[in-house]
Scaffold this motif. Structure first.
Motif, mmCIF file in Angstrom:
data_model
loop_
_atom_site.group_PDB
_atom_site.id
_atom_site.type_symbol
_atom_site.label_atom_id
_atom_site.label_comp_id
_atom_site.label_asym_id
_atom_site.label_seq_id
_atom_site.Cartn_x
_atom_site.Cartn_y
_atom_site.Cartn_z
ATOM 1 N N ALA A 3 -11.315 -45.956 3.344
ATOM 2 C CA ALA A 3 -10.286 -46.893 3.790
ATOM 3 C C ALA A 3 -9.587 -46.327 5.023
ATOM 4 C CB ALA A 3 -9.273 -47.121 2.677
ATOM 5 N N ARG A 4 -9.214 -47.219 5.928
ATOM 6 C CA ARG A 4 -8.535 -46.800 7.152
ATOM 7 C C ARG A 4 -7.031 -46.986 7.082
ATOM 8 N NH1 ARG A 4 -10.635 -49.678 12.007
ATOM 9 N NH2 ARG A 4 -10.436 -51.447 10.634
ATOM 10 N N SER A 5 -6.533 -47.613 5.999
ATOM 11 C CA SER A 5 -5.100 -47.817 5.852
ATOM 12 C C SER A 5 -4.759 -47.935 4.370
ATOM 13 C CB SER A 5 -4.658 -49.082 6.589
ATOM 14 O OG SER A 5 -5.173 -50.230 5.929
ATOM 15 N N LYS A 6 -3.478 -47.783 4.063
ATOM 16 C CA LYS A 6 -3.019 -47.934 2.679
ATOM 17 C C LYS A 6 -3.263 -49.359 2.197
ATOM 18 C CE LYS A 6 0.447 -44.327 3.063
ATOM 19 N NZ LYS A 6 1.872 -44.008 3.095
ATOM 20 N N ALA A 7 -3.059 -50.331 3.063
ATOM 21 C CA ALA A 7 -3.269 -51.733 2.692
ATOM 22 C C ALA A 7 -4.733 -51.984 2.341
ATOM 23 C CB ALA A 7 -2.820 -52.652 3.830
ATOM 24 N N GLN A 8 -5.640 -51.409 3.109
ATOM 25 C CA GLN A 8 -7.066 -51.586 2.855
ATOM 26 C C GLN A 8 -7.464 -50.896 1.544
ATOM 27 O OE1 GLN A 8 -9.878 -49.670 5.585
ATOM 28 N NE2 GLN A 8 -10.975 -51.622 5.716
ATOM 29 N N GLN A 9 -6.895 -49.736 1.269
ATOM 30 C CA GLN A 9 -7.196 -49.012 0.038
ATOM 31 C C GLN A 9 -6.719 -49.804 -1.177
ATOM 32 O OE1 GLN A 9 -5.034 -47.400 -2.266
ATOM 33 N NE2 GLN A 9 -6.531 -46.157 -3.328
ATOM 34 N N ARG A 10 -5.537 -50.382 -1.083
ATOM 35 C CA ARG A 10 -4.991 -51.179 -2.189
ATOM 36 C C ARG A 10 -5.799 -52.453 -2.414
ATOM 37 N NH1 ARG A 10 0.248 -49.755 0.332
ATOM 38 N NH2 ARG A 10 0.970 -47.926 -0.798
ATOM 39 N N ALA A 11 -6.224 -53.105 -1.338
ATOM 40 C CA ALA A 11 -7.043 -54.311 -1.457
ATOM 41 C C ALA A 11 -8.374 -53.984 -2.119
ATOM 42 C CB ALA A 11 -7.272 -54.939 -0.079
ATOM 43 N N ALA A 12 -8.962 -52.849 -1.764
ATOM 44 C CA ALA A 12 -10.217 -52.427 -2.382
ATOM 45 C C ALA A 12 -10.017 -52.153 -3.863
ATOM 46 C CB ALA A 12 -10.766 -51.192 -1.683
ATOM 47 N N GLY A 13 -8.890 -51.561 -4.214
ATOM 48 C CA GLY A 13 -8.581 -51.304 -5.622
ATOM 49 C C GLY A 13 -8.449 -52.589 -6.419
ATOM 50 N N ALA A 14 -7.816 -53.586 -5.845
ATOM 51 C CA ALA A 14 -7.668 -54.877 -6.519
ATOM 52 C C ALA A 14 -9.023 -55.561 -6.688
ATOM 53 C CB ALA A 14 -6.716 -55.771 -5.725
ATOM 54 N N ALA A 15 -9.846 -55.522 -5.657
ATOM 55 C CA ALA A 15 -11.179 -56.124 -5.731
ATOM 56 C C ALA A 15 -12.050 -55.394 -6.749
ATOM 57 C CB ALA A 15 -11.839 -56.102 -4.354
ATOM 58 N N LEU A 16 -11.938 -54.088 -6.798
ATOM 59 C CA LEU A 16 -12.702 -53.292 -7.758
ATOM 60 C C LEU A 16 -12.288 -53.628 -9.184
ATOM 61 C CD1 LEU A 16 -14.734 -51.045 -8.362
ATOM 62 C CD2 LEU A 16 -12.869 -49.398 -8.057
ATOM 63 N N SER A 17 -11.006 -53.790 -9.403
ATOM 64 C CA SER A 17 -10.511 -54.154 -10.722
ATOM 65 C C SER A 17 -11.080 -55.494 -11.176
ATOM 66 C CB SER A 17 -8.978 -54.208 -10.696
ATOM 67 O OG SER A 17 -8.468 -54.598 -11.938
ATOM 68 N N ALA A 18 -11.142 -56.445 -10.275
ATOM 69 C CA ALA A 18 -11.712 -57.757 -10.600
ATOM 70 C C ALA A 18 -13.221 -57.655 -10.816
ATOM 71 C CB ALA A 18 -11.400 -58.752 -9.490
#
Length: 60
Positions: A3-18
């Motif tokens: 991830a290149r930013s905190k926002a991108q890391q959090r979005a990836a975490g949400a997508a992974l959870s789904a």
């Protein structure tokens, strides 16, 4: 891919959870929804595991 930013890391975490069935796909919005549709679980896991240390809040 890291991830290149905190926002991108959090979005990836949400997508992974789904992707794992831990949250509802319908709860995803914006980037996390796009990531869910276009990335594999392995790609999401790699991006979500990026350390938040020294990452900007948002990518340039």
């Amino acid at each position: 891919m890291k991830a290149r930013s905190k926002a991108q890391q959090r979005a990836a975490g949400a997508a992974l959870s789904a992707k794992r069935g831990e949250t509802k796909v319908g709860d995803l919005q914006g980037a996390s929804k796009d990531m869910y549709d276009s990335m594999s679980e392995a790609e999401l896991e790699e991006m979500a595991s990026t350390s938040l240390k020294n990452l900007p809040d948002e990518a340039d």
